[in-house]
Scaffold this active site. Sequence first.
Site, short mmCIF file in Angstrom:
data_model
loop_
_atom_site.label_atom_id
_atom_site.label_comp_id
_atom_site.label_asym_id
_atom_site.label_seq_id
_atom_site.Cartn_x
_atom_site.Cartn_y
_atom_site.Cartn_z
N HIS A 124 0.87 -1.34 -0.03
CA HIS A 124 0.03 0.01 0.10
C HIS A 124 0.85 1.41 0.09
CE1 HIS A 124 -3.55 2.27 0.41
NE2 HIS A 124 -3.82 2.35 1.80
N GLU A 244 -33.87 -9.02 -5.56
CA GLU A 244 -33.47 -8.09 -6.54
C GLU A 244 -32.44 -7.26 -6.23
OE1 GLU A 244 -35.20 -7.96 -9.10
OE2 GLU A 244 -36.62 -9.56 -8.79
#
Length: 348
Positions: A124, A244
């Site tokens: 990082h 959904e």
Amino acid sequence: MAIMNFGGVNENVVTRDEFSLEKAREVLKNETIAIIGYGVQGPGQSLNLRDNGFNVIVGQRKGGKTWDKAIADGWVPGETLFEIDEACQRGTIIEYLLSDAAQIEVWPRVKKHLTAGKALYFSHGFGITYKERTGIVPPKDVDVIMVAPKGSGTSLRRMFLQGRGLNSSYAIFQDATGNAYNRVIALGIGVGSGYLFETTFKREVYSDLTGERGTLMGAIQGLLLAQYETLRENGHTPSEAFNETVEELTQSLMPLFAENGMDWMYANCSTTAQRGALDWMGKFHDASKPVFEKLYQEVACGNEAQRSIDTNSKPNYREGLEKELKALRESEMWQAGAVVRKLRPENN
């Protein structure tokens, strides 16, 4: 190194065909790789390197949960598992894989072992890019390199065991030995990268912080919750709203566009879905683009980094974090998700 064209833009990439595992072993045959930290990236990278035949040791604070985890993973105290100072002394390559906040705290102990010719490795760009805030300034006579897998250490390890590779970026901040390139690419291949693409420490941390707060974690949770709430407020059941909103996305559609792209996924959906997606994507783009622009500005000016340092350095950080995660876990949407996951055919 090969030059690949990505959407009309040329980039430098390295594949395992060009830089083989055998070549990586040859480059690092006389190196001792010390993995400092056994939290998020440490286990995956160290185990992959060990399985690939490299000389690896782990440095971790004795007596903690991660020390015990390292022992459970096969690291042997006094042979391949040491306290942080001893591992840093023994290592010729120090993989600095502690959390950003812990890197700041432990840095004085690590720095004193960075003798000439060693390599300091990050996954990082945070500590180096925000050095005015972190105080992490390496000596001039060591290589400073980075391999940043584009995913969690868990994913890196899981894909390695499946015979696959997780793509990674790589960068060279300081080439003191003249061998930094070979070292960083060999390590990238060794930890199990699919292919490696070139970046800088600054570009990596800017894109990473934006991505984590954006589509990878922050934005996706915000979007999912907004849709779920809208469906629930209009009389849909938790099961219907979750299916959904989340289940169809993760179980059906994501694999399709991961395989061949968004256009291919659109082409393999119903004409009604195609039309609606094409009509509404612009509205979502226009609504979210200002938020992403603001987010990137906050990352670039250092505000996000400082917030992370300040928050993660508090003594009660873990306690506060668990409260926030508990609230997320116990929210209706993710409680519905827990039930849906249990009902998947593979779990019955």
